[in-house]
Scaffold this motif. Structure first.
Motif, PDB file in Angstrom:
ATOM      1  N   MET A 151     -17.845   1.939   6.615  1.00 33.61           N
ATOM      2  CA  MET A 151     -16.445   1.363   6.239  1.00 33.61           C
ATOM      3  C   MET A 151     -15.801   2.413   6.487  1.00 33.61           C
ATOM      4  O   MET A 151     -15.728   3.794   6.195  1.00 33.61           O
ATOM      5  N   GLY A 152     -14.684   2.004   6.943  1.00 39.11           N
ATOM      6  CA  GLY A 152     -13.675   2.787   7.185  1.00 39.11           C
ATOM      7  C   GLY A 152     -11.961   2.111   7.284  1.00 39.11           C
ATOM      8  O   GLY A 152     -11.977   0.999   7.073  1.00 39.11           O
ATOM      9  N   LYS A 153     -11.050   3.021   7.148  1.00 34.95           N
ATOM     10  CA  LYS A 153      -9.849   2.784   7.092  1.00 34.95           C
ATOM     11  C   LYS A 153      -9.391   2.327   8.438  1.00 34.95           C
ATOM     12  O   LYS A 153      -9.505   3.256   9.175  1.00 34.95           O
ATOM     13  N   VAL A 154      -8.514   1.516   8.446  1.00 36.81           N
ATOM     14  CA  VAL A 154      -7.724   1.268   9.744  1.00 36.81           C
ATOM     15  C   VAL A 154      -6.441   1.315   9.447  1.00 36.81           C
ATOM     16  O   VAL A 154      -5.645   0.744   8.609  1.00 36.81           O
ATOM     17  N   GLN A 155      -5.662   2.308  10.232  1.00 33.90           N
ATOM     18  CA  GLN A 155      -4.412   2.315  10.189  1.00 33.90           C
ATOM     19  C   GLN A 155      -3.654   2.044  11.406  1.00 33.90           C
ATOM     20  O   GLN A 155      -4.050   2.429  12.509  1.00 33.90           O
ATOM     21  N   LEU A 156      -2.443   1.305  11.134  1.00 35.79           N
ATOM     22  CA  LEU A 156      -1.727   0.823  12.056  1.00 35.79           C
ATOM     23  C   LEU A 156      -0.429   1.059  12.105  1.00 35.79           C
ATOM     24  O   LEU A 156       0.282   1.155  11.177  1.00 35.79           O
TER      25      LEU A 156
END
Length: 81
Positions: A1-6
């Motif tokens: 699980m990870g965060k996606v930064q856009l």
């Protein structure tokens, strides 16, 4: 699980194009030349209430024309469902 930064970066090749785009009026010229009268706006509002009430009369629970009129009331300072 990870965060996606856009990250989105808007850039423009010409400042003159941006100034020209934002200096254009938002509404068509006809709106400024001959705006709708209060009577025409009220007639359009009544037609909108009628059309929306036709669609929502079959919803659960059914909404009557008076409820739609209250929701779309132009004189009201509050918004509600």
């Amino acid at each position: 699980m990870g965060k996606v930064q856009l990250a989105v970066r808007f850039s423009c090749s010409s400042l003159i194009n941006i100034i020209n785009t934002y200096s254009q009026p938002l509404l068509p010229k006809m709106h400024y030349l001959s705006p709708l009268s209060v009577y025409q706006l009220d007639t359009l509002r009544q037609q909108a209430i009628y059309l929306i009430s036709l669609k929502l009369i079959n919803s659960q629970p059914p909404l009557r024309k008076e409820v739609i009129g209250f929701i779309l009331d132009v004189g009201s300072q509050t918004w509600g469902i």
